[in-house]
Design an enzyme around this catalytic site. Structure first.
Site, PDB file in Angstrom:
ATOM      1  N   HIS A 167      18.280   1.180 -23.214  1.00 53.79           N
ATOM      2  CA  HIS A 167      17.243   1.097 -22.193  1.00 53.79           C
ATOM      3  C   HIS A 167      17.554   0.154 -21.045  1.00 53.79           C
ATOM      4  O   HIS A 167      16.799   0.085 -20.083  1.00 53.79           O
ATOM      5  CB  HIS A 167      15.907   0.682 -22.807  1.00 53.79           C
ATOM      6  CG  HIS A 167      15.842  -0.781 -23.140  1.00 53.79           C
ATOM      7  ND1 HIS A 167      16.547  -1.342 -24.162  1.00 53.79           N
ATOM      8  CD2 HIS A 167      15.167  -1.795 -22.546  1.00 53.79           C
ATOM      9  CE1 HIS A 167      16.293  -2.642 -24.206  1.00 53.79           C
ATOM     10  NE2 HIS A 167      15.469  -2.945 -23.244  1.00 53.79           N
TER      11      HIS A 167
HETATM   12  N1  UDP Z   1      12.073  -1.353 -31.264  1.00 56.36           N
HETATM   13  C1  UDP Z   1      11.074  -0.589 -31.847  1.00 56.36           C
HETATM   14  N2  UDP Z   1      11.151   0.780 -31.722  1.00 56.36           N
HETATM   15  C2  UDP Z   1      12.170   1.391 -31.061  1.00 56.36           C
HETATM   16  C3  UDP Z   1      13.191   0.596 -30.490  1.00 56.36           C
HETATM   17  C4  UDP Z   1      13.099  -0.784 -30.592  1.00 56.36           C
HETATM   18  O1  UDP Z   1      10.154  -1.115 -32.466  1.00 56.36           O
HETATM   19  O2  UDP Z   1      12.169   2.617 -30.980  1.00 56.36           O
HETATM   20  C5  UDP Z   1      11.991  -2.805 -31.422  1.00 56.36           C
HETATM   21  C6  UDP Z   1      13.216  -3.414 -32.015  1.00 56.36           C
HETATM   22  O3  UDP Z   1      13.163  -3.341 -33.421  1.00 56.36           O
HETATM   23  C7  UDP Z   1      13.164  -4.826 -31.479  1.00 56.36           C
HETATM   24  C8  UDP Z   1      12.493  -4.683 -30.143  1.00 56.36           C
HETATM   25  O4  UDP Z   1      11.892  -3.391 -30.138  1.00 56.36           O
HETATM   26  O5  UDP Z   1      12.361  -5.640 -32.293  1.00 56.36           O
HETATM   27  C9  UDP Z   1      13.485  -4.782 -29.041  1.00 56.36           C
HETATM   28  O6  UDP Z   1      12.867  -4.453 -27.859  1.00 56.36           O
HETATM   29  P1  UDP Z   1      13.650  -3.807 -26.642  1.00 56.36           P
HETATM   30  O7  UDP Z   1      14.911  -3.215 -27.104  1.00 56.36           O
HETATM   31  O8  UDP Z   1      12.677  -2.931 -25.924  1.00 56.36           O
HETATM   32  O9  UDP Z   1      13.882  -5.052 -25.671  1.00 56.36           O
HETATM   33  P2  UDP Z   1      14.961  -6.236 -25.646  1.00 56.36           P
HETATM   34  O10 UDP Z   1      15.040  -6.843 -27.013  1.00 56.36           O
HETATM   35  O11 UDP Z   1      16.244  -5.667 -25.164  1.00 56.36           O
HETATM   36  O12 UDP Z   1      14.382  -7.201 -24.643  1.00 56.36           O
END
Ligand code: UDP
Length: 363
Positions: free
Chosen positions: A207
């Site tokens: 993403h």
């Molecule tokens: N996550 C979720 N469902 C999904 C994909 C990710 O619950 O389909 C969770 C994942 O387990 C983690 C969090 O979302 O705890 C990560 O968020 P994201 O990847 O959106 O953002 P980032 O961590 O890169 O800021």
């Protein structure tokens, strides 16, 4: 102490799930929740509030979409209005989204002390919107809750040190430990897992703007995942932004038989999938760490990462998405590997430590 916590995006709901429960247990802290609305639908927002027991937001500004300036500006104005009338003693912010920066600016201008959870993380890539948001937020924060020693060192290099900085561990580790038990106590396994009928699989998430906004990178990723899915099943919970760009570019990943394209998963399903997977492929910050929490090898589709300790210890490999072949070779190399035994993210008590510091009881 009256605290207003500001959340807006998926990872912040998960972090708030770990910390809000602790704050609301602490004597002397009254927490209320402001949701900017940055992520708003069932899969990206509601499911987390429902499944993780996060209190319903006291305010929902309903602000999402648009360019960064328009979104951040509208959030800033909306948050300022709430803070000016409520006059909380502190504003609590997580991570590095536009909602984080809007909350930091609104609070700082009203002279309300800011507490930043996940302070000190750096990719040293100022082209990332997240890097700009986190650097600016750190520099107006009063309490900086750093997850790792590396984060503390990053802050020191920028002249932020001393009593304001607290190395407390990572609230995402707390969340993973706690919610693993909640997930496995559910009667049924996730649908995406049952559909695999016991076959080994890889779980993949994409993403980051640097990948979704660059057609060459996204093409390389899509084609590498499709090729990998000929060797091992790939479960791909697809972020709405990625889904839109894939369809605009005509990249039909669903046509690959072993590639299971699914809607974004709830956190409980997601951590169960990660626990059962052979490997994780991602450009997410949180998912890189969860791979490690569950002792899975991870390939990170980026040029750099904030979570350098995972690369140094061998749990994670950086694979810049320059070509499909280089990615496929990184996937093949990583499958079946492990890393050195490290424990950089604390003891799973970060939320407790933060709550005690905020309530003035010490670390
Ligand atoms: N996550 C979720 N469902 C999904 C994909 C990710 O619950 O389909 C969770 C994942 O387990 C983690 C969090 O979302 O705890 C990560 O968020 P994201 O990847 O959106 O953002 P980032 O961590 O890169 O800021």
């Amino acid at each position: 102490m009256n605290v207003i916590t500001i959340v807006g995006a998926r990872p912040q709901f998960i972090k708030a799930a770990a910390l809000s429960a602790e704050l609301r247990r602490s004597t002397g802290i009254q927490e209320r929740l402001l949701h900017t609305g940055q992520h708003f639908d069932e899969n990206m927002s509601n499911v987390f509030f429902r499944e993780l027991g996060i209190p319903a937001p006291d305010w929902n500004l309903g602000i999402s979409g648009g360019l960064h300036g328009a979104m951040t500006g509208a959030q800033l104005a909306g948050i300022e209005k709430v803070l000016a009338s409520e006059k909380p003693d502190a504003v609590l912010l997580y991570g590095d989204t536009n909602s984080t920066l809007a909350g930091a600016l609104a609070a700082a201008k009203l002279h309300i002390p800011v507490a930043h959870v996940e302070a000190g993380l750096r990719s040293f890539n100022r082209r990332m919107p997240e890097e700009v948001n986190r650097v600016l937020t750190d520099h107006v924060s009063h309490w900086l809750f750093a997850p790792t020693a590396m984060a503390v060192a990053n802050l020191e290099r920028e002249g932020i040190a001393g009593g304001q900085v607290h190395q407390v561990g990572d609230v995402m580790y707390d969340a993973a430990l706690y919610f693993c038990a909640v997930a496995s106590a559910r009667g049924e396994r996730p649908l995406a897992l049952r559909a695999l009928a016991g076959r080994p699989f890889v779980v993949a998430t994409i993403h980051r703007a640097e990948n979704t906004d660059d057609p060459a990178r996204l093409r390389a990723i899509a084609s590498a995942l499709m090729a990998l899915s000929g060797e091992i099943d790939v479960v791909f919970p697809c972020h709405p932004r990625t889904r839109d760009v894939l369809s605009r570019l005509g990249l039909d990943v669903k046509s690959a038989r072993g590639l299971h394209y699914v809607e974004p998963l709830g956190y409980l399903d997601m951590i169960e999938m990660e626990q059962s997977a052979q490997m994780v492929v991602t450009d997410s910050g949180g998912v890189q760490k969860e791979a490690f929490f569950f002792s899975k090898p991870c390939v990170t589709l980026r040029d750099e990462t904030e979570w350098v300790e995972l690369v140094e210890s061998g749990w994670n490999r950086l694979a810049p998405p320059t070509s499909s072949d280089s990615l496929l070779s990184a996937f093949r190399t990583a499958l079946g590997t492990t890393g050195a035994p490290i424990q950089p993210y604390g003891e799973g008590d970060a939320a407790d430590r933060i709550a005690r510091i905020l309530s003035g009881a010490g670390a």
